[in-house]
Design a protein around this motif. Structure first.
Motif, PDB file in Angstrom:
ATOM      1  N   VAL A   5       1.333  -0.577  11.033  1.00 54.49           N
ATOM      2  CA  VAL A   5       1.712  -1.072   9.692  1.00 54.49           C
ATOM      3  C   VAL A   5       2.612   0.029   8.474  1.00 54.49           C
ATOM      4  CG1 VAL A   5       1.715  -2.434   7.766  1.00 54.49           C
ATOM      5  CG2 VAL A   5      -0.237  -3.341   9.634  1.00 54.49           C
ATOM      6  N   ILE A   6       3.651  -0.070   8.778  1.00 47.16           N
ATOM      7  CA  ILE A   6       4.332   0.789   8.230  1.00 47.16           C
ATOM      8  C   ILE A   6       5.070   0.565   6.966  1.00 47.16           C
ATOM      9  CG2 ILE A   6       4.556   2.258   9.943  1.00 47.16           C
ATOM     10  CD1 ILE A   6       7.614   1.706  10.005  1.00 47.16           C
ATOM     11  N   ASN A   7       5.431   0.991   5.749  1.00 50.81           N
ATOM     12  CA  ASN A   7       6.125   0.402   4.769  1.00 50.81           C
ATOM     13  C   ASN A   7       7.371   0.823   4.827  1.00 50.81           C
ATOM     14  OD1 ASN A   7       3.493  -0.758   4.099  1.00 50.81           O
ATOM     15  ND2 ASN A   7       3.133   0.777   2.043  1.00 50.81           N
ATOM     16  N   ILE A   8       9.180   0.072   4.611  1.00 53.32           N
ATOM     17  CA  ILE A   8       9.815   0.458   4.469  1.00 53.32           C
ATOM     18  C   ILE A   8      10.635   0.051   3.242  1.00 53.32           C
ATOM     19  CG2 ILE A   8      12.704   0.114   5.836  1.00 53.32           C
ATOM     20  CD1 ILE A   8       9.390  -1.300   7.284  1.00 53.32           C
ATOM     21  N   GLY A  21      13.743  -2.189  -2.525  1.00 56.01           N
ATOM     22  CA  GLY A  21      12.263  -3.283  -2.636  1.00 56.01           C
ATOM     23  C   GLY A  21      11.707  -2.530  -1.572  1.00 56.01           C
ATOM     24  N   LEU A  22       9.867  -3.214  -1.531  1.00 58.14           N
ATOM     25  CA  LEU A  22       9.271  -2.275  -0.632  1.00 58.14           C
ATOM     26  C   LEU A  22       8.807  -3.062   0.194  1.00 58.14           C
ATOM     27  CD1 LEU A  22       8.174   0.592   0.105  1.00 58.14           C
ATOM     28  CD2 LEU A  22       6.097  -0.062  -1.182  1.00 58.14           C
ATOM     29  N   ILE A  29       7.066  -9.219   1.271  1.00 58.92           N
ATOM     30  CA  ILE A  29       7.849  -7.310   0.560  1.00 58.92           C
ATOM     31  C   ILE A  29       6.555  -7.418  -0.300  1.00 58.92           C
ATOM     32  CG2 ILE A  29       8.929  -8.054  -1.587  1.00 58.92           C
ATOM     33  CD1 ILE A  29      10.395 -10.459  -0.455  1.00 58.92           C
ATOM     34  N   ILE A  30       6.348  -6.146  -0.483  1.00 55.26           N
ATOM     35  CA  ILE A  30       5.096  -5.265  -1.236  1.00 55.26           C
ATOM     36  C   ILE A  30       5.632  -5.441  -2.953  1.00 55.26           C
ATOM     37  CG2 ILE A  30       4.052  -3.739  -1.378  1.00 55.26           C
ATOM     38  CD1 ILE A  30       4.185  -3.082   1.230  1.00 55.26           C
ATOM     39  N   ASN A  68       2.619   4.042  -6.226  1.00 54.04           N
ATOM     40  CA  ASN A  68       0.677   3.652  -5.314  1.00 54.04           C
ATOM     41  C   ASN A  68       1.196   2.891  -4.391  1.00 54.04           C
ATOM     42  OD1 ASN A  68      -0.325   4.959  -8.176  1.00 54.04           O
ATOM     43  ND2 ASN A  68      -0.401   2.347  -9.001  1.00 54.04           N
ATOM     44  N   HIS A  69       2.148   3.048  -3.164  1.00 60.61           N
ATOM     45  CA  HIS A  69       2.699   2.522  -2.295  1.00 60.61           C
ATOM     46  C   HIS A  69       3.141   3.707  -0.982  1.00 60.61           C
ATOM     47  CE1 HIS A  69       1.884  -1.262  -3.578  1.00 60.61           C
ATOM     48  NE2 HIS A  69       2.565  -0.987  -4.526  1.00 60.61           N
ATOM     49  N   PRO A  70       2.015   4.036  -0.544  1.00 57.89           N
ATOM     50  CA  PRO A  70       3.146   4.636   0.767  1.00 57.89           C
ATOM     51  C   PRO A  70       4.351   4.163   1.566  1.00 57.89           C
ATOM     52  CG  PRO A  70       1.444   3.875   2.171  1.00 57.89           C
ATOM     53  CD  PRO A  70       1.098   3.837   0.497  1.00 57.89           C
TER      54      PRO A  70
END
Ligand code: KG4
Ligand code: ZN
Length: 323
Positions: A5-8, A21-22, A29-30, A68-70
């Motif tokens: 799982v990756i963050n964009i 937006g993350l 949606i984070i 605080n998020h990668p």
């Protein structure tokens, strides 16, 4: 990238919102943050002020969103929009990607609006109704967009904003027209613009709405909203008939309008999707969602730092030139 799982992160600075937006690759949606220019003071968007605001706010809104998020990839609108504004968000993203050594994905703003809806099936028809566009695209497969209808004059959102200005409602007027229309006391006969033709034109409707005299703002608002709802329904029906495509996406700021949604869902035997109301107006997550689609397919857009920002270009041309 070997993480499951990756963050964009997605950045949109196409107009007067610094929107970031993350999301994660499971489409959650984070976090999202938005800062908007107060256009009420000016009755519309002032491009220079919008650009100054982005320059001022981008790093603050970005930090707030990703705190605080990668971040594993970054997507940004490269057009269409106000060029001085687009450049700021897009160049910010390119520099961030290079410093962090993560993928950069240039996104066409309208593709962001489309992927704000959760697309499950191709082919689909996409009706894009915003402040800058009234476009109808046929999308046969990912990236294959054919523009089958557009507005010959104003975009739908622009019509709401111009009549709203005439009624002294404030800017943007679409949501205010919707609120007033609920309180109408009379149903003025609505007008379908360019009946039996696929192209949109709203100049006749605009003139008619401006010429209405001795009516309340509520009744004029209802007339405008109803006329636009019926017109859009008719155009979609024509497009469905001529293409035989039954998956339909309606997106862009105006797609937040519940009365317009209600007209469109009356069309029988179609599979219709709208983005959630909060993802209709310009926002950051929609750009990240479109970026995710490119990452999943590892398209030629991923890590393309060469595409220059632009103020106008159809989705069809964007893909023809760069895909
Ligand atoms: O997609 P968007 O945020 O920006 C552009 O890309 O243009 O759309 C903004 C437009 C404005 O013209 C605004 O008046 C309209 O969408 N809008 C609405 C509603 N919410 C926003 N129009 C009608 N009803 C609404 N509820
Ligand atoms: Zn937009």
């Amino acid at each position: 990238m070997d993480k499951s799982v990756i963050n964009i992160v997605g950045i949109d600075t196409s107009c007067d919102d610094t929107a970031i937006g993350l999301i994660d690759s499971n489409k959650n949606i984070i976090n999202e943050c938005k800062y908007s220019l107060d256009c009420k003071l000016y009755g519309g968007i002032v491009p220079e002020l919008a650009a100054r605001m982005h320059a001022d706010k981008l790093d603050e809104i970005f930090k707030k969103t990703v705190e605080n998020h990668p971040v594993d990839a970054i997507a940004a609108t490269v057009g269409p929009g106000l060029i001085s504004s687009v450049v700021l968000g897009s160049e910010f993203a390119k520099i961030y990607a290079k410093i962090k050594n993560i993928p950069f994905i240039p996104i066409h703003h309208l593709e962001g609006h489309i992927y704000a809806a959760n697309i499950e099936q191709y082919p689909f028809l996409a009706l894009l109704i915003s402040g800058g566009h009234s476009d109808l695209y046929l999308c046969e497969e990912f990236g294959k967009y054919e523009l089958i209808a557009k507005s010959l004059d104003d975009a739908v959102g622009e019509v709401f904003d111009k009549i709203g200005k005439h009624l002294e409602l404030g800017f943007p007027s679409g949501p205010l027209v919707e609120k007033l229309a609920i309180k109408h006391t009379k149903c003025l006969e609505p007008m379908i613009s360019m009946k039996n033709q696929l192209a949109f034109s709203f100049s006749g409707l605009k003139t008619k709405a401006i010429r209405i005299q001795n009516e309340t703002k509520e009744n004029v608002s209802w007339f405008l909203q109803e006329s636009i709802g019926l017109t859009l329904k008719e155009k979609l029906q024509l497009a469905i008939k001529s293409t035989n495509v039954k998956n339909v996406i309606v997106c862009g700021g105006v797609a937040a309008n519940k009365s317009i949604r209600n007209h469109i869902i009356e069309i029988p035997e179609i599979n219709i999707q709208f983005p959630p109301i909060n993802l209709c107006m310009d926002n950051g997550p929609m750009i990240a969602f479109a970026g995710l689609e490119h990452l999943k397919r590892n398209t030629k857009f991923v890590n393309n730092f060469e595409i220059e920002e632009f103020s106008r270009m159809t989705l069809t041309e964007f893909y023809t030139r760069f895909f």
